[in-house]
Write a protein that holds these residues in place. Structure first.
Motif, mmCIF file in Angstrom:
data_model
loop_
_atom_site.group_PDB
_atom_site.id
_atom_site.type_symbol
_atom_site.label_atom_id
_atom_site.label_comp_id
_atom_site.label_asym_id
_atom_site.label_seq_id
_atom_site.Cartn_x
_atom_site.Cartn_y
_atom_site.Cartn_z
ATOM 1 N N SER A 40 0.779 -1.230 0.000
ATOM 2 C CA SER A 40 0.000 0.000 0.000
ATOM 3 C C SER A 40 0.816 1.290 0.000
ATOM 4 O O SER A 40 0.259 2.357 -0.141
ATOM 5 C CB SER A 40 -0.933 -0.002 1.211
ATOM 6 O OG SER A 40 -0.182 -0.225 2.380
ATOM 7 N N ASN A 41 2.134 1.208 0.132
ATOM 8 C CA ASN A 41 2.904 2.444 0.198
ATOM 9 C C ASN A 41 2.877 3.191 -1.132
ATOM 10 O O ASN A 41 3.034 2.590 -2.179
ATOM 11 C CB ASN A 41 4.347 2.118 0.597
ATOM 12 C CG ASN A 41 5.169 3.356 0.861
ATOM 13 O OD1 ASN A 41 5.567 4.035 -0.066
ATOM 14 N ND2 ASN A 41 5.385 3.653 2.122
ATOM 15 N N PRO A 42 2.691 4.513 -1.110
ATOM 16 C CA PRO A 42 2.608 5.274 -2.372
ATOM 17 C C PRO A 42 3.849 5.130 -3.253
ATOM 18 O O PRO A 42 3.743 5.151 -4.475
ATOM 19 C CB PRO A 42 2.455 6.726 -1.895
ATOM 20 C CG PRO A 42 1.904 6.631 -0.541
ATOM 21 C CD PRO A 42 2.405 5.364 0.059
ATOM 22 N N LYS A 43 5.029 4.939 -2.629
ATOM 23 C CA LYS A 43 6.253 4.871 -3.430
ATOM 24 C C LYS A 43 6.285 3.656 -4.354
ATOM 25 O O LYS A 43 7.094 3.599 -5.271
ATOM 26 C CB LYS A 43 7.483 4.796 -2.511
ATOM 27 C CG LYS A 43 7.794 6.083 -1.810
ATOM 28 C CD LYS A 43 9.274 6.162 -1.450
ATOM 29 C CE LYS A 43 9.528 7.253 -0.434
ATOM 30 N NZ LYS A 43 9.227 6.853 0.936
ATOM 31 N N VAL A 44 5.426 2.675 -4.106
ATOM 32 C CA VAL A 44 5.420 1.459 -4.930
ATOM 33 C C VAL A 44 5.201 1.801 -6.397
ATOM 34 O O VAL A 44 5.832 1.232 -7.287
ATOM 35 C CB VAL A 44 4.339 0.488 -4.417
ATOM 36 C CG1 VAL A 44 4.054 -0.592 -5.428
ATOM 37 C CG2 VAL A 44 4.769 -0.136 -3.101
ATOM 38 N N THR A 45 4.292 2.759 -6.680
ATOM 39 C CA THR A 45 4.014 3.093 -8.085
ATOM 40 C C THR A 45 4.814 4.301 -8.546
ATOM 41 O O THR A 45 4.636 4.771 -9.664
ATOM 42 C CB THR A 45 2.521 3.391 -8.288
ATOM 43 O OG1 THR A 45 2.123 4.350 -7.310
ATOM 44 C CG2 THR A 45 1.689 2.133 -8.138
ATOM 45 N N ALA A 46 5.712 4.784 -7.695
ATOM 46 C CA ALA A 46 6.438 6.013 -8.040
ATOM 47 C C ALA A 46 7.349 5.822 -9.247
ATOM 48 O O ALA A 46 7.607 6.767 -9.982
ATOM 49 C CB ALA A 46 7.249 6.484 -6.839
ATOM 50 N N ALA A 47 7.860 4.622 -9.453
ATOM 51 C CA ALA A 47 8.796 4.423 -10.565
ATOM 52 C C ALA A 47 8.095 4.417 -11.915
ATOM 53 O O ALA A 47 8.744 4.468 -12.951
ATOM 54 C CB ALA A 47 9.539 3.104 -10.373
ATOM 55 N N GLY A 48 6.769 4.314 -11.912
ATOM 56 C CA GLY A 48 6.030 4.384 -13.169
ATOM 57 C C GLY A 48 6.151 3.154 -14.035
ATOM 58 O O GLY A 48 6.058 3.218 -15.254
ATOM 59 N N TYR A 49 6.356 1.993 -13.406
ATOM 60 C CA TYR A 49 6.490 0.773 -14.192
ATOM 61 C C TYR A 49 5.167 0.395 -14.829
ATOM 62 O O TYR A 49 4.135 0.349 -14.168
ATOM 63 C CB TYR A 49 6.972 -0.373 -13.296
ATOM 64 C CG TYR A 49 8.413 -0.220 -12.861
ATOM 65 C CD1 TYR A 49 8.806 -0.642 -11.602
ATOM 66 C CD2 TYR A 49 9.371 0.319 -13.697
ATOM 67 C CE1 TYR A 49 10.120 -0.527 -11.187
ATOM 68 C CE2 TYR A 49 10.689 0.444 -13.296
ATOM 69 C CZ TYR A 49 11.061 0.015 -12.045
ATOM 70 O OH TYR A 49 12.362 0.130 -11.646
ATOM 71 N N LYS A 50 5.205 0.083 -16.104
ATOM 72 C CA LYS A 50 3.975 -0.225 -16.823
ATOM 73 C C LYS A 50 3.461 -1.622 -16.501
ATOM 74 O O LYS A 50 2.324 -1.945 -16.817
ATOM 75 C CB LYS A 50 4.217 -0.107 -18.349
ATOM 76 C CG LYS A 50 4.343 1.314 -18.818
ATOM 77 C CD LYS A 50 2.967 1.965 -18.927
ATOM 78 C CE LYS A 50 3.080 3.470 -18.950
ATOM 79 N NZ LYS A 50 2.161 4.082 -17.991
ATOM 80 N N ASN A 51 4.296 -2.469 -15.892
ATOM 81 C CA ASN A 51 3.864 -3.840 -15.621
ATOM 82 C C ASN A 51 3.379 -4.022 -14.183
ATOM 83 O O ASN A 51 3.121 -5.136 -13.755
ATOM 84 C CB ASN A 51 5.016 -4.823 -15.880
ATOM 85 C CG ASN A 51 6.173 -4.541 -14.948
ATOM 86 O OD1 ASN A 51 6.577 -3.397 -14.785
ATOM 87 N ND2 ASN A 51 6.694 -5.565 -14.310
#
Lengths: 375, 317
Positions: A125-136
């Motif tokens: 659930s941490n916001p940084k998980v999607t911070a890298a912008g990985y499409k997969n």
């Protein structure tokens, strides 16, 4: 000649040991803490996913191919998690993973999955998980912007609290969610009396709690995992601090109440991403199916495990031919009616309709406190 | 204000008492064998686990006032069992290496530590054990501070054991032999003292005290984990060095002092630094004090100062 035989035997052993699936099976990897303090979370979460795959297999699988769930224990440790990620990536039969459970593990492991193009559906659930912008990378669960925001809302609107002491365990998840609470509570006009960090393996909080007691906050927020959160609330109450106590989703387990002691855990407010299992017909049906297969009540994240496996299966059904890239492309187009509502993803992999709930410990059980209503 | 100071004092004495009990084990072994017994932290952890099962076995079926008697039996049983394990470890892992270099027994101790920790993890599991609370007594209010029965128990038991140990080491024949062997093993042997049984008795007492500390620790915090020995053991070892390794009163002083430093650090660091430095720096604070003490008094607070006679010679290694 002898060396050749040994080499052949070793190669055979490696081939046999690599995958438990038959030649035309599809493997879905799942990694989380199935041992240690969070074992209950991890194993029941994986049970939910396996239940989904059992149903799909009974209905014929994906275009005739059976689905196999490959479970791995990452112990909530990023060092183990990245090893598991590499192992999953190297398995050619593995076309998607549901990994990982802890934010601190998902963030480094997502680099590995991105490099091998593996569709990754995570429960972190941490916001940084999607911070890298990985499409997969896809996250079909509310992130911590919501999880830290709801308690702040509740504290401000329902409890009319003006002061809060914030404690975190200096880890990716714990500090992340505590920071969100701190920001939101501050924006709503509350005062943060202190912001302190403890070690995740700390057992003794008496000195810190004594200091907090002197500040007399109306609310104490603890961002961190078990057993720290249970020990913290236990010592908080035995030192006579009467403030309202908020904890994040790692506290949503029976062991929290047991370790802290029911009288110390009483009144604690725990945020969690799912409504109770008896709150809707879909969840009630799921709970019955789960109990029939695993002979116990579903765990905290079982419904999420089920959802996550199902959206992967749905994407696989539409992906033709079956490959990791096609599954990623189809996951982006997900429009699935999950157990707790519709699942659709934004471009960055975040869930479009997240939900978060606040539970209160009453009489040794978790009771839904906020927001009340139907789902 | 008074309430806060008093409360912090109670916290400090409680955690300090536990550190002191564990530090005694380290210091006694070092005093005699010049060996840092890394396995000691695992024996502390085993004390918690052994007492957990002992309580389940002995106190479970018994109820009422007999529960207190059963608890006393659990104390003795834990001490005896872990103490015996300490003796076995010495016999198996340290005695054969007594004639070799000083590094070999230390590595052996490290190996035993890994074996014990992983053994417990594999046999009993990685999930934390919820430690039962047998006697529930309401806490006492003292001028605004809260003193729980468990904190009082820890302090009383620890002080009692330390007094017993001091009397034992000074007032009994075995105690005199222990002091003789720690002063000079060779001379003691020349005087006819059986060095083997003396060392075995040290390995019974030290780990026994550590085990009681484990019991009290698990009882106080309510959890026991297979890796609880590492952090606490490291801190207790620091306490032993702070007080002067090899000195029994030094270990006691070091333990309480470290408890005090940690508590003061947590309470005062944010205030003293204006919010720059949070309570999570308390360990750094405590270890910095240790470094400062060692710079000015390398042997620790109560350790014997380094002199010609007590210098370490190259052949010792």
């Amino acid at each position: 000649m002898r060396n050749l035989a040994k080499l052949a035997a070793a190669a055979g052993a490696i081939l046999l040991g690599t995958s438990a699936a038959w030649a035309d099976d599809i493997a879905i990897g799942m990694s989380g803490p199935t041992s240690g303090a969070e074992a209950y979370f991890g194993s029941t979460w994986m049970n939910g996913a396996e239940l989904a795959l059992m149903e799909v297999n009974k209905a014929g699988g994906v275009r005739g191919q059976k689905l196999v769930l490959v479970r791995q224990d990452d112990q909530g440790d990023p060092k183990q998690g990245t090893l598991v990620a590499q192992r999953f990536c190297d398995d050619a039969k593995m076309l998607a993973v549901v990994a990982h459970f802890n934010s601190g593990v998902t963030i480094p492991a997502s680099d590995v999955y991105n490099r091998c193009g593996m569709p990754q559906v995570t429960n972190s659930s941490n916001p940084k998980v999607t911070a890298a912008g990985y499409k997969n990378l896809f996250r079909p669960i509310a992130n911590d912007f919501m999880q830290g925001g709801l308690p702040a809302d509740y504290a401000n609107k329902v409890l009319n609290a003006k002061s809060a002491a914030v404690v975190h365990d200096k880890q990716a998840f714990g500090q992340g969610v505590a920071d969100v609470f701190k920001d939101n509570f501050g924006k709503l006009g509350g005062k943060i009396t202190s912001y302190s960090g403890v070690s995740a393996t700390d057992v003794d909080f008496s000195a810190l709690i004594t200091k907090i007691k002197g500040e007399n906050p109306e609310v104490v927020y603890y961002g961190g995992t078990t057993p720290g959160v249970a020990l913290f609330v236990k010592q908080l109450r035995s030192l006579g601090v009467k403030s309202a106590f908020f904890a994040a989703d790692p506290a949503f387990l029976p062991d929290f109440i047991k370790t802290a002691g029911p009288q110390n855990a009483e009144g604690a407010l725990v945020s969690f991403q799912a409504p109770p299992y008896d709150s809707s017909p879909a969840l009630k049906g799921f709970a019955e199916k789960y109990k029939a297969v695993w002979h116990e009540d579903p765990g905290s994240y079982s419904a999420y495990g089920y959802n996550q496996a199902m959206i992967i299966v749905e994407a696989m059904k539409r992906a033709n031919p079956l490959s990791r890239e096609n599954v990623v492309a189809e996951l982006h187009k997900t429009k699935y009616d999950g157990l707790m509502g519709p699942i659709e993803f934004a471009d960055n992999g975040e869930l479009k309709q997240p939900a978060i709930f606040l539970y209160k410990v009453a009489g040794g059980e978790f009771v839904l406190e906020y927001p009340k209503g139907s789902y | 204000m008074i309430a806060a100071i008093l409360q912090q004092l109670i916290n400090a004495l409680t955690v300090g008492a536990i550190y002191a009990l564990i530090a005694l084990g380290y210091t006694m072994v070092y005093g005699v064998l010049k060996l840092i017994n890394f396995a000691h932290s695992e024996l502390f952890m085993l004390g918690a686990y052994v007492s957990f099962f002992a309580i389940a076995l002995l106190v479970g079926p018994v109820g009422g006032p007999f529960a207190v008697v059963a608890l006393v039996v659990v104390f003795f049983a834990t001490f005896a069992l872990v103490g015996s394990l300490g003796v076995v470890i010495e016999r198996v892992a340290y005695r054969p290496l007594r004639q070799s270099s000083r590094l070999a027994p230390m590595l052996s101790a490290l190996g035993i530590s890994i074996i014990l920790q992983n053994g417990v993890m594999l046999l009993i599991g990685r999930k934390p054990l919820v430690y039962p609370s047998i006697v529930e007594v309401p806490p006492i209010e003292l001028a605004g501070a809260v003193l729980t029965a468990k904190q009082l128990l820890i302090f009383v038991v620890a002080v009692l054991l330390m007094l017993l140990l001091t009397w034992f080491v000074h007032g009994t024949r075995l105690g005199i032999r222990i002091r003789a062997v720690s002063e000079s093993g060779i001379t003691a042997q020349l005087l006819g003292i059986n060095i083997d049984t003396t060392i075995s008795s040290i390995f019974f007492l030290g780990p026994g005290l550590g085990a009681i500390a484990g019991l009290l620790y698990a009882n106080y915090y309510g959890v026991a984990m297979f890796n609880m020995g590492f952090t606490v053991g490291m801190k207790a070892f620091t306490a032993a060095i702070l007080g002067g390794i090899g000195s029994i009163p030094g270990a006691m002083l070091g333990g309480f002092l470290l408890g005090l430093l940690e508590t003061v650090g947590t309470a005062l660091l944010p205030v003293a630094s204006g919010g720059l430095v949070g309570p999570e720096y308390r360990d750094i604070f405590a270890f910095l004090i240790l470094i400062v003490v060692l710079i000015f008094r390398p042997a620790g607070l109560l350790g014997e100062s380094v002199s010609e006679e007590s210098l370490v010679y190259k052949k010792d290694f």
